[in-house]
Each structure stands twice: as structure tokens, then as C-alpha cells.
Design a protein around this motif. Structure first.
Motif, PDB file in Angstrom:
ATOM      1  N   GLY A  36      33.876  35.077  27.505  1.00  0.00           N
ATOM      2  CA  GLY A  36      33.890  34.908  28.718  1.00  0.00           C
ATOM      3  C   GLY A  36      35.464  35.064  29.305  1.00  0.00           C
ATOM      4  O   GLY A  36      35.694  35.776  30.367  1.00  0.00           O
ATOM      5  N   LEU A  37      36.378  34.131  28.594  1.00  0.00           N
ATOM      6  CA  LEU A  37      37.807  34.338  29.177  1.00  0.00           C
ATOM      7  C   LEU A  37      38.320  35.629  28.692  1.00  0.00           C
ATOM      8  O   LEU A  37      39.063  36.186  29.699  1.00  0.00           O
ATOM      9  CB  LEU A  37      38.549  33.140  28.362  1.00  0.00           C
ATOM     10  CG  LEU A  37      40.291  33.420  28.437  1.00  0.00           C
ATOM     11  CD1 LEU A  37      40.377  32.731  29.999  1.00  0.00           C
ATOM     12  CD2 LEU A  37      40.828  32.047  27.702  1.00  0.00           C
ATOM     13  N   ARG A  80      39.048  42.027  32.899  1.00  0.00           N
ATOM     14  CA  ARG A  80      38.423  42.477  34.270  1.00  0.00           C
ATOM     15  C   ARG A  80      39.650  42.461  35.429  1.00  0.00           C
ATOM     16  O   ARG A  80      39.911  43.439  36.353  1.00  0.00           O
ATOM     17  CB  ARG A  80      37.311  41.721  35.074  1.00  0.00           C
ATOM     18  CG  ARG A  80      36.998  41.971  36.320  1.00  0.00           C
ATOM     19  CD  ARG A  80      36.295  43.362  36.459  1.00  0.00           C
ATOM     20  NE  ARG A  80      35.881  43.464  38.045  1.00  0.00           N
ATOM     21  CZ  ARG A  80      35.650  44.720  38.499  1.00  0.00           C
ATOM     22  NH1 ARG A  80      35.715  45.836  37.510  1.00  0.00           N
ATOM     23  NH2 ARG A  80      35.548  44.817  39.675  1.00  0.00           N
ATOM     24  N   GLY A 123      32.909  37.079  33.858  1.00  0.00           N
ATOM     25  CA  GLY A 123      33.425  36.290  32.569  1.00  0.00           C
ATOM     26  C   GLY A 123      32.100  35.242  32.636  1.00  0.00           C
ATOM     27  O   GLY A 123      31.637  34.846  31.295  1.00  0.00           O
ATOM     28  N   VAL A 181      39.850  38.260  40.917  1.00  0.00           N
ATOM     29  CA  VAL A 181      39.632  37.174  40.516  1.00  0.00           C
ATOM     30  C   VAL A 181      38.254  36.828  40.567  1.00  0.00           C
ATOM     31  O   VAL A 181      37.475  35.922  39.825  1.00  0.00           O
ATOM     32  CB  VAL A 181      40.534  36.138  40.974  1.00  0.00           C
ATOM     33  CG1 VAL A 181      40.128  34.295  40.846  1.00  0.00           C
ATOM     34  CG2 VAL A 181      42.157  35.939  40.610  1.00  0.00           C
ATOM     35  N   PHE A 198      37.098  37.830  31.509  1.00  0.00           N
ATOM     36  CA  PHE A 198      37.696  37.731  32.813  1.00  0.00           C
ATOM     37  C   PHE A 198      39.141  38.341  33.076  1.00  0.00           C
ATOM     38  O   PHE A 198      39.513  38.857  33.992  1.00  0.00           O
ATOM     39  CB  PHE A 198      37.886  36.126  33.106  1.00  0.00           C
ATOM     40  CG  PHE A 198      38.751  35.719  34.021  1.00  0.00           C
ATOM     41  CD1 PHE A 198      38.321  35.684  35.381  1.00  0.00           C
ATOM     42  CD2 PHE A 198      40.086  35.237  33.777  1.00  0.00           C
ATOM     43  CE1 PHE A 198      39.092  35.268  36.429  1.00  0.00           C
ATOM     44  CE2 PHE A 198      41.029  34.760  34.977  1.00  0.00           C
ATOM     45  CZ  PHE A 198      40.336  34.892  36.272  1.00  0.00           C
ATOM     46  N   GLY A 201      36.170  38.825  38.343  1.00  0.00           N
ATOM     47  CA  GLY A 201      36.563  38.154  36.983  1.00  0.00           C
ATOM     48  C   GLY A 201      35.716  36.966  36.414  1.00  0.00           C
ATOM     49  O   GLY A 201      35.264  36.887  35.617  1.00  0.00           O
ATOM     50  N   PHE A 202      35.607  35.981  37.519  1.00  0.00           N
ATOM     51  CA  PHE A 202      34.730  34.791  37.389  1.00  0.00           C
ATOM     52  C   PHE A 202      33.576  35.110  37.188  1.00  0.00           C
ATOM     53  O   PHE A 202      32.698  34.461  36.296  1.00  0.00           O
ATOM     54  CB  PHE A 202      34.940  33.856  38.454  1.00  0.00           C
ATOM     55  CG  PHE A 202      36.099  32.958  38.462  1.00  0.00           C
ATOM     56  CD1 PHE A 202      36.176  32.039  37.256  1.00  0.00           C
ATOM     57  CD2 PHE A 202      37.166  32.705  39.403  1.00  0.00           C
ATOM     58  CE1 PHE A 202      37.448  31.321  37.013  1.00  0.00           C
ATOM     59  CE2 PHE A 202      38.233  31.873  39.292  1.00  0.00           C
ATOM     60  CZ  PHE A 202      38.291  31.152  38.299  1.00  0.00           C
TER      61      PHE A 202
END
Length: 94
Positions: A59-60, A66, A27, A20, A63, A23-24
């Protein structure tokens, strides 16, 4: 699947957190790479909205990709089925 040990549960928790957080980061960088030019160059409001929307969608998507990629590669995840180590089985440590 049997019961998991505390160490296995902790490893899964850490791996989810890692997925997470990275990913953030990835993203967010993707969003900034796409929507960032609107902060530097003078653009019309319609172009700015399109850049922000494109950056948010990209970006989403990055995310999600990833997070799925990291968790899929985790040992014992959906892509890595464990084979018991038994004599006569095709496992490197048998």
C-alpha cells in the motif's frame, strides 16, 4: 524559474491534493486487497501478521508511485519542461 502567478500556485496546490487523496485511496485499496482475506478466512496469528505487513508495504509503495506519477505528469513538473515559443525553435506553436 520566474515568479509564479496566484493561478499557477493554486493549480499546483490542487494537483498535490489530488495526488495525495488518490494515492491514499489506491494505497488503501491495495492494503485491503492483500490483508483483507484475514478477515474472511481463519488464519494463524503469524499468517495474519505477514498479510498485514505485506499489505502495508504494498500500500505504501502504491501510494508513493501514484503521487509521483500524478505530479510528474503535471504541466511544468520535472518531466514536462516548458520550451519558450520563439520563432526558429522546434515548438509546435512557433
Amino acid at each position: 524559474m520566474g515568479r509564479r502567478t496566484q493561478a499557477e500556485r493554486d493549480a499546483i496546490t490542487v494537483e498535490i491534493g489530488f495526488a495525495v487523496v488518490t494515492g491514499f485511496l489506491v494505497g488503501g485499496l491495495t492494503f485491503l486487497a492483500i490483508a483483507g482475506p484475514m478477515m474472511v478466512f481463519p488464519l494463524s496469528s503469524g499468517a495474519e501478521r505477514r498479510l498485514v505487513l505485506a499489505g502495508a508495504v504494498a500500500g505504501l509503495a502504491v501510494f508513493v508511485l501514484r503521487v509521483v506519477h500524478v505530479l510528474w505528469r503535471f504541466p511544468g513538473g520535472p518531466g514536462n519542461t516548458r520550451q519558450p515559443s520563439q520563432p526558429g525553435r522546434t515548438n509546435p506553436d512557433s
